[in-house]
Design a protein around this motif. Structure first.
Motif, short mmCIF file in Angstrom:
data_model
loop_
_atom_site.label_atom_id
_atom_site.label_comp_id
_atom_site.label_asym_id
_atom_site.label_seq_id
_atom_site.Cartn_x
_atom_site.Cartn_y
_atom_site.Cartn_z
N TYR A 50 65.41 76.87 98.33
CA TYR A 50 64.23 77.56 98.84
C TYR A 50 63.15 76.54 99.21
CZ TYR A 50 59.96 80.28 99.01
OH TYR A 50 58.77 80.82 99.42
N ALA A 51 62.91 75.59 98.29
CA ALA A 51 61.88 74.58 98.56
C ALA A 51 62.25 73.77 99.80
CB ALA A 51 61.72 73.67 97.35
N ARG A 94 45.67 76.27 98.05
CA ARG A 94 46.98 76.88 98.18
C ARG A 94 48.04 75.85 98.55
NH1 ARG A 94 48.08 82.64 100.86
NH2 ARG A 94 49.95 82.94 99.64
N ARG A 95 47.64 74.95 99.45
CA ARG A 95 48.54 73.89 99.91
C ARG A 95 48.97 73.04 98.71
NH1 ARG A 95 52.01 71.73 102.42
NH2 ARG A 95 51.89 69.55 102.90
N MET A 113 60.49 73.22 91.81
CA MET A 113 61.72 73.90 92.16
C MET A 113 62.86 72.95 92.47
SD MET A 113 60.10 77.02 94.34
CE MET A 113 61.35 78.26 94.38
N ILE A 114 62.54 71.77 93.01
CA ILE A 114 63.64 70.84 93.25
C ILE A 114 63.91 69.96 92.02
CG2 ILE A 114 63.33 70.74 95.76
CD1 ILE A 114 62.11 67.91 95.30
N ILE A 136 59.30 75.07 102.21
CA ILE A 136 58.03 74.40 101.89
C ILE A 136 58.05 73.00 102.49
CG2 ILE A 136 56.38 73.85 100.05
CD1 ILE A 136 57.98 75.64 98.19
N ASP A 137 56.91 72.57 103.03
CA ASP A 137 56.80 71.19 103.50
C ASP A 137 56.19 70.37 102.40
OD1 ASP A 137 57.84 70.90 106.06
OD2 ASP A 137 56.22 72.18 106.83
N THR A 191 67.45 70.05 90.17
CA THR A 191 68.51 69.52 91.02
C THR A 191 68.37 68.02 91.22
OG1 THR A 191 68.74 71.64 92.15
CG2 THR A 191 69.58 69.70 93.30
N ASP A 195 51.43 74.95 96.70
CA ASP A 195 52.75 74.90 97.31
C ASP A 195 53.50 73.63 96.92
OD1 ASP A 195 52.20 77.22 98.47
OD2 ASP A 195 52.28 76.54 100.55
N LEU A 196 52.78 72.52 96.99
CA LEU A 196 53.42 71.25 96.67
C LEU A 196 53.91 71.25 95.23
CD1 LEU A 196 51.31 68.40 98.27
CD2 LEU A 196 53.48 69.41 98.99
N MET A 222 66.87 77.62 93.83
CA MET A 222 65.50 77.14 93.68
C MET A 222 65.22 75.97 94.61
SD MET A 222 64.89 77.21 89.58
CE MET A 222 63.94 75.71 89.54
N ALA A 223 66.07 74.95 94.50
CA ALA A 223 65.88 73.76 95.32
C ALA A 223 66.02 74.10 96.80
CB ALA A 223 66.88 72.68 94.92
N TRP A 241 54.74 73.79 93.38
CA TRP A 241 55.94 74.62 93.27
C TRP A 241 57.16 73.92 93.85
CZ3 TRP A 241 56.38 77.83 89.71
CH2 TRP A 241 55.33 78.69 89.35
N ALA A 242 56.97 73.28 95.01
CA ALA A 242 58.11 72.61 95.66
C ALA A 242 58.73 71.58 94.71
CB ALA A 242 57.66 71.93 96.95
N ARG A 263 53.30 86.38 101.28
CA ARG A 263 52.32 85.31 101.11
C ARG A 263 50.90 85.83 101.38
NH1 ARG A 263 52.77 81.00 98.79
NH2 ARG A 263 52.10 79.50 100.36
N ILE A 264 50.81 86.68 102.41
CA ILE A 264 49.49 87.23 102.74
C ILE A 264 48.99 88.10 101.59
CG2 ILE A 264 48.29 88.87 104.26
CD1 ILE A 264 50.11 87.61 106.53
N TYR A 287 59.84 83.36 96.24
CA TYR A 287 61.24 83.00 96.03
C TYR A 287 61.94 84.06 95.17
CZ TYR A 287 64.84 80.84 93.03
OH TYR A 287 65.95 80.61 92.29
N GLY A 290 49.31 87.50 98.70
CA GLY A 290 48.87 86.64 97.61
C GLY A 290 49.96 86.14 96.68
N CYS A 291 51.22 86.32 97.04
CA CYS A 291 52.30 85.78 96.20
C CYS A 291 52.29 84.26 96.31
CB CYS A 291 53.66 86.27 96.70
SG CYS A 291 54.01 87.96 96.27
N ASN A 292 52.54 83.57 95.21
CA ASN A 292 52.72 82.13 95.33
C ASN A 292 54.18 81.84 95.67
OD1 ASN A 292 54.26 82.09 92.98
ND2 ASN A 292 52.48 81.70 91.68
N GLN A 293 54.51 80.57 95.84
CA GLN A 293 55.87 80.24 96.29
C GLN A 293 56.94 80.75 95.33
OE1 GLN A 293 56.64 79.25 99.12
NE2 GLN A 293 55.10 77.88 99.98
N TRP A 294 56.67 80.62 94.02
CA TRP A 294 57.67 81.07 93.07
C TRP A 294 57.90 82.57 93.17
CZ3 TRP A 294 61.38 79.15 90.08
CH2 TRP A 294 61.98 80.05 89.17
#
Lengths: 279, 299
Positions: free
Chosen positions: A98-99, B9-10, B20-21, A103-104, B24, B13-14, A95-96, B16-17, A176-177, A186, A179-183
């Motif tokens: 992947y982020a 969306r941005r 997810m961390i 992801i930024d 840990t 993302d944040l 999980m960590a 989720w980030a 992503r296109i 992943y 429409g999946c979110n980050q989770w």
């Protein structure tokens, strides 16, 4: 001319085999000696000259070791420790990772530095505060305490991040296109691709949890809360010179991991090898 | 409109980030980062009776650098490391090169050499204790056939460290070999074919192709073996009993740390010892990182 060269390569190959076989004997001998000693009587074990094979198979050593130590409980404690640490490491690290890989987010480098710091310092530096934490939670002498420090894995996070970075991005971009979110990306896209990385991490984590001695030694002192390692160390205290019983105990404690290794040796070796080459 | 969606969306993302961390990072904070700070703090305190502690500044450190036991343990830690690292890594490289040749039974050999790695160190220590036993051990019996011995392998200051080094090498050989073998297998075959056409000898091929190309893996193995040797504990705990006269000549910094932290309950002093070990490990790793520029070849 050509045949003499062939002869030379033949001689070289023979030499290579000779060295490899000799090395194998040196690697195997302590195991063979454990087995033969475990089947001897005490008097026979101390005879000079030593007997290579036991005169009569004395399986009583095994029963004696099992009477003195409750190996069933030790198997259970060790399995919980190894299993829980391994599962947690795989779950949380991927999980960590992947982020960190994809992801930024603000303070990313700061958080990743924490991972690196954990990897760089010797593990003993955590022990006193971790022990005091267990004491404060009243977890000393419980199976929970065996698992606790292994719940997160900095090494696993680092390893899986490297693994994710090495994967192509096209599949996730498609997801992503759609429409999946980050989770979802992943879980549904990256995890299936990361199987070999997870196997490597799992084996690595399990192996080192299995070999851990100092932590179980300091947190759990009751005989029914020990691991195979500490239980065996304890057996040494009771049977100082009764080596046949000690060897029997060693084998009872050792065989599960050896069996797993022999069954899954390709995964073991490739897993361990990949922890080296990715760095 | 589109911009708004992207912005949303941005933010997603944040979220989720951080989620997810979170496990840990929280775990690291509680189990690792706080403990490092806490241990460093403890190293400046004096542990009194009943575990109460008071600030003493650098008291533990000044005491430590005058304490013959700590100085000897530092020396022992280095002796063990110097004994295990060069021989252990060279042997691992030697066997990895042999196994990398085109031979039958490669898998079987690899399995055998890896066996000690998957064995419980406590169990491994037990059989070596038995082999090293002064009166009834197999080693002394073999020596007696040549009219030598008996040698107190684990009971005399003269041999105890040597005996531990042998076990250390034996138990890590397979691990290092597997890492190096993986490195060797990444070397393209074409390099060797080209060298064959030029009629290069195996020795030349080793020094001009194998060694430079495997050097990144070799460096990794070296750093790893250094760090783990500097932390030796298990075999001393299992093979050298309390009251053994050889203890002083083998106990390492980690063993001393264990003794002060969990047997004598002098946590302040134990913390100072482990912080000292941290400094040693960081210094050696930094030195290795610096020296690698001289001999490690990256593409």
């Amino acid at each position: 001319m050509k045949s003499s060269k062939n002869k030379r390569t033949n001689r070289n190959t023979l030499l290579v085999y000779l060295i490899l076989v000799l090395g194998s004997l040196l690697m195997l001998f302590p195991f063979l000696w454990t087995i033969t000693t475990s089947l001897k009587s005490i008097t026979e074990s101390m005879r000079i000259p030593p007997t290579l094979l036991p005169e009569a198979m004395r399986f009583a050593n095994y029963t004696e070791a099992m009477i003195r130590v409750d190996f069933g409980t030790l198997y259970y404690n060790t399995a919980v420790m190894v299993g829980a640490r391994t599962l947690a490491a795989i779950m949380f690290s991927t999980m960590a990772a992947y982020a960190f890989a994809r992801i930024d987010f603000p303070l990313k480098n700061f958080f990743f530095a924490m991972v690196l710091i954990q990897m760089m310092v010797p593990g003993q530096i955590f022990l006193i505060p971790q022990f005091l934490l267990m004491a404060r939670l009243d977890w000393l002498d419980t199976v929970k305490a065996l698992v606790a420090p292994g719940i997160v894995s900095a090494f696993g996070t680092f390893l899986m991040r490297q693994f994710f970075l090495s994967l192509p991005k096209d599949l996730e971009e498609a997801a992503r296109i759609d429409g999946c979110n980050q989770w979802q990306t992943y879980w549904h896209v990256m995890m299936p691709l990361a199987r070999s990385g997870m196997v490597a991490l799992g084996i690595f984590t399990a192996l080192f949890a299995w070999k851990d001695l100092m932590w179980p030694l300091i947190v759990n002192t009751s005989a029914d809360k020990m691991t195979l390692s500490t239980g065996l160390a304890n057996l040494k205290g009771t049977f100082t010179t009764n080596y046949p019983v000690l060897m029997a105990g060693s084998l009872i404690a050792m065989w599960p991991m050896i069996l797993l290794f022999i069954l899954f040796q390709r995964q073991f070796i490739e897993g361990i090898a990949s922890t080296g080459s990715k760095n | 409109m589109k911009l708004q969606k992207m912005k949303k969306r941005r933010w997603g993302d944040l979220g989720w980030a951080y989620l997810m961390i979170a496990p840990t990072i929280l775990g690291l904070l509680v189990l690792n980062i706080y403990p490092v700070i806490s241990t460093i703090y403890l190293s400046f305190t004096k542990t009194g009776d009943f575990g109460a502690s008071s600030f003493t500044g650098i008291g533990n450190y000044t005491k430590m650098f005058k304490d013959p036991e700590v100085l000897q343990a530092t020396w022992n830690t280095f002796r063990y490391t110097i004994g295990v690292v060069p021989v252990g890594v060279l042997l691992a490289l030697f066997f990895a090169v042999l196994l990398n040749a085109n031979i039958k039974g490669k898998t079987l050999f690899r399995t055998i050499y890896f066996l000690p790695v998957v064995s419980t160190p406590v169990a491994v220590a037990m059989v070596w204790r038995w082999l090293y036993n002064t009166e009834f051990g197999l080693l002394n019996y073999l020596l007696s056939l040549f009219g030598a011995g008996p040698v107190g392998w684990l009971t005399t200051s003269r041999y105890a460290m040597f005996s531990l080094i042998v076990v250390g090498i034996w138990s890590t050989l397979g691990y290092n070999m597997v890492l190096l073998l993986a490195g060797l297998q990444e070397i393209p075959k074409t390099f060797y074919e080209a060298a064959d056409i030029d009629g290069a000898s195996p020795i030349r091929k080793f020094f001009f192709i194998t060694l430079p190309l495997v050097s990144p893996t070799l460096f990794f193995v070296l750093v790893l073996t250094f760090i783990s040797s500097l932390q030796m504990f298990d075999f001393i705990y299992m093979m050298v009993d309390r009251g053994n006269v050889a203890m002083g000549s083998v106990q390492t910094l980690v063993f001393l740390f264990y003794k002060y932290a969990f047997q004598i309950y002098d946590r302040g002093y134990a913390s100072a010892i482990v912080v000292f070990l941290l400094a040693i490990i960081l210094a050696i790793t930094a030195l290795q990182m610096h020296l690698q520029k001289k001999w490690v070849h990256y593409d």
